[in-house]
Scaffold this motif. Structure first.
Motif, short mmCIF file in Angstrom:
data_model
loop_
_atom_site.label_atom_id
_atom_site.label_comp_id
_atom_site.label_asym_id
_atom_site.label_seq_id
_atom_site.Cartn_x
_atom_site.Cartn_y
_atom_site.Cartn_z
N ILE A 33 66.36 -7.19 28.22
CA ILE A 33 65.48 -7.22 29.39
C ILE A 33 65.56 -5.91 30.16
CG2 ILE A 33 65.18 -8.38 31.64
CD1 ILE A 33 65.92 -10.95 30.24
N LEU A 34 66.69 -5.22 30.00
CA LEU A 34 66.94 -3.98 30.74
C LEU A 34 67.37 -2.93 29.73
CD1 LEU A 34 67.25 -3.30 33.86
CD2 LEU A 34 69.69 -3.56 33.51
N ILE A 74 69.92 4.14 36.73
CA ILE A 74 69.19 4.42 37.97
C ILE A 74 69.54 3.38 39.03
CG2 ILE A 74 66.88 4.43 39.00
CD1 ILE A 74 65.88 5.76 36.45
N ALA A 75 69.62 2.12 38.62
CA ALA A 75 69.94 1.05 39.56
C ALA A 75 71.35 1.24 40.13
CB ALA A 75 69.80 -0.30 38.89
N THR A 112 63.90 -5.05 43.06
CA THR A 112 63.10 -4.14 43.90
C THR A 112 62.52 -3.00 43.09
OG1 THR A 112 64.75 -4.60 45.57
CG2 THR A 112 63.13 -2.94 46.11
N LEU A 113 63.29 -2.49 42.15
CA LEU A 113 62.79 -1.38 41.34
C LEU A 113 61.78 -1.84 40.29
CD1 LEU A 113 66.04 0.74 40.74
CD2 LEU A 113 64.08 1.32 42.19
N GLY A 114 61.63 -3.15 40.18
CA GLY A 114 60.64 -3.68 39.25
C GLY A 114 61.12 -3.69 37.80
N PHE A 115 62.42 -3.53 37.58
CA PHE A 115 62.94 -3.51 36.21
C PHE A 115 63.05 -4.93 35.65
CE2 PHE A 115 65.42 0.62 37.25
CZ PHE A 115 64.25 1.35 37.10
N SER A 141 57.33 -0.63 41.55
CA SER A 141 57.84 0.51 42.30
C SER A 141 57.83 1.81 41.51
CB SER A 141 59.25 0.23 42.81
OG SER A 141 60.11 0.08 41.72
N MET A 142 57.84 1.75 40.19
CA MET A 142 57.89 2.98 39.41
C MET A 142 56.49 3.50 39.06
SD MET A 142 60.89 4.14 38.85
CE MET A 142 62.30 3.53 39.75
#
Ligand SMILES: [Zn+2]
Length: 547
Positions: free
Chosen positions: A12-13, A20-21, A38-41, A343-344
């Motif tokens: 998933i990641l 970055i997170a 929040t970062l949309g990952f 967010s990206m």
């Protein structure tokens, strides 16, 4: 195992996203899970589903779950809030609760004390948790339908209801639309009354009837909110206004059309969501999901999603966009309005009054060194031309178009003045889709179809072959509609070299379609029929949506 590693292991990641997170965590000190969201990952519900799996709990998606009143009444709001759990069900003395932390012992203790029985525990996601808790108790403490009924009953006994009564009623009707997840609210003036309909999951339902003496007041109130001309009643008008409710801001798009009984008003409710779904959860099967992933990973060309309004085009576009390498690529969008936040991605919103439209955005994006450009919709010649030019100069262009099936997008673009050669060299894939309501899992039953039934439904391909299907009887979970949630029925046309030649030569749609089917394209109708056979949806729903 740590959360980051677990998400990487589940695919998933990726490592870069985690790095970055973690850097952001060093700066902000926030929890890793909330930073990833929040970062949309990662979606908050994906984290919850994985934590649930880890601790052998069942995950419940709160956006699709209706909490029965008796469960809410059994637990005071502040108790639930402080112990961080949400009541889900209260049956035979046993309370089911949702927790965001699988080791929330306090919640279990409190429920055991309250009910005298051990609690049944389910996992829910953090983001959905606070929203669901706030909404559930708000609606319990403020029964909107009852308030509306009260105001309507009073208005029947007066000549002209007061302005503040009208304002309150209008707000309540909008709130009730939001509460019921309506996408549109229709105010239909009739001879002696005004009827109010909500469109929910694509279907119109009659919800309220309001006395005629409130008609002008309600319409004026909506016009004032949308900054429209109150005096104008003979011409159509449209506008919009923001509506704040339970810490969310909704974008209300208003349209008025004069009818013989007064102005007909339709309010479309739009709400920017931050939780984008994964491509594999939309309803495309494994084969189609794989095609979508492959196509969206390509460096250039045009990918179009087609279908009528409300067919989930934007959701598919965003789910696919999320799987693009958003860190390694510069992605720019122009939308009307922004429906999902990533967010990206550099997202912009159409502003007609300021002169910012799809075409202007498209032209200017080219100077921002983009890799991927998302133009909300191709609806004019200029936007069509810009899309093709961008694709030919080495960009991936994503957009939507209003056509009934995938193949019709080709003549539609030709109609919009796109040169056949340019079109043939730039178009990569066309996805057509519809949203079908899924049968409610709580009340779904098998049913028999008598001879002739499918012929009458204009599904002749089933006549004599299929005898049984599924229907929802209706229950409290699905608000007696028999359906809960929606899924996609779709078809994907992948353009190969022989098809490019056909498009360039102006070959017939029939030829292109045959080629596509030979290549393995399954038509939307077939996809839908397979879903009905599997009991995911009903044959009646296919007739309603696809015909
Ligand atoms: Zn049901």
């Amino acid at each position: 195992m740590r959360l980051g590693d677990l998400l990487i292991q589940k695919g998933i990641l990726n490592e870069q996203q985690l790095r970055i997170a973690l850097q952001e965590q060093n700066i902000t000190g926030n929890l890793l899970g909330s930073i990833l969201v929040t970062l949309g990952f990662v979606a908050s519900r994906e984290i919850a589903a994985i934590l649930a799996q880890q601790s052998n709990l069942e995950f419940i998606d709160l956006t699709e779950y209706v909490i029965p009143e008796e469960a809410l009444r059994a637990v005071p709001r502040d108790v639930a809030e402080r112990a961080e759990f949400i009541p889900l069900q209260y049956e035979n003395g046993v309370m089911s609760i949702g927790v965001t932390n699988p080791t929330n012992i306090r919640a279990v203790d409190i429920v055991t004390q309250l009910t005298g029985m051990p609690a049944k525990i389910f996992m829910v996601d953090t983001e959905g948790f606070y929203q669901a808790l706030e909404r559930a108790y708000y609606f319990l403490e403020n029964p909107i339908p009852k308030k509306i009924e009260g105001i309507v009953n009073e208005a029947r006994n007066v000549v002209e209801p007061q302005g503040n009564t009208i304002a309150e009623l209008t707000d309540l009707l909008i709130m009730d639309g939001i509460r019921r997840h309506a996408t549109d609210i229709h105010f239909r003036p009739m001879e002696n009354s005004v009827h109010i309909f909500f469109r929910i999951d694509g279907v119109m339902s009659h919800i309220y009837c309001v006395p005629k003496n409130m008609q002008n007041g309600i319409i004026s109130r909506i016009k004032i909110m949308a900054q429209l001309n109150i005096a104008e009643t003979r011409l159509p008008q449209d506008g919009s206004f923001p509506f704040e409710f339970l810490s969310s801001i909704y974008d209300m798009r208003v349209s008025l059309v004069p009818t013989i009984f007064g102005e007909n008003v339709v309010i479309r409710i739009l709400h920017a969501s931050s939780s984008v779904l994964r491509l594999n959860t939309l309803g495309f099967d494994e084969h189609d999901t794989r095609i979508l992933r492959t196509q969206f990973a390509k460096p250039y060309g045009i990918i179009l999603i087609t279908g009528p309004t409300g067919s989930g085009k934007t959701t598919t576009l965003y789910s696919a966009l999320r799987e693009i390498d958003l860190l390694g690529k510069n992605v720019m969008t122009v939308e009307d309005p922004v429906e999902y936040r990533l967010s990206m991605v550099r997202q912009t919103q159409v502003n007609i009054k300021a002169g910012y439209d799809f075409a202007l955005a498209g032209r200017n994006f080219m100077r921002q060194d983009p890799d991927v450009i998302l133009l909300g919709e191709i609806r004019d010649e200029e936007t069509a031309a810009i899309s093709v030019r961008a694709a030919i100069t080495g960009h991936l262009v994503l957009s939507t178009l209003h056509t009934n099936d995938a193949i019709t997008a080709i003549p539609r673009l030709v109609d919009l003045g796109v040169d056949k050669f340019m079109l043939a060299s730039s178009i990569r894939a066309i996805v057509a889709q519809r949203l079908l309501r899924k049968l409610c899992p709580y009340c779904k039953t098998q049913c028999e179809y008598p001879p002739g039934a499918f012929r009458d439904m204009e599904l002749p391909e089933l006549e004599g072959i299929v005898m049984a299907g599924y229907r929802g009887r209706g229950c409290t979970a699905c608000n007696y509609s028999g359906y809960l949630g929606r899924t996609v029925a779709g078809e994907i046309l992948v353009v190969d070299d022989p098809m490019r030649e056909m498009i360039y030569q102006g070959g017939s749609l029939q030829m292109i379609r045959e080629r596509a089917i030979n290549n393995g394209m399954r038509l939307m109708r077939e996809d839908a029929l397979e879903k009905a056979a599997a009991g995911i949806t009903s044959y009646e729903e296919i007739v309603r949506v696809i015909g």
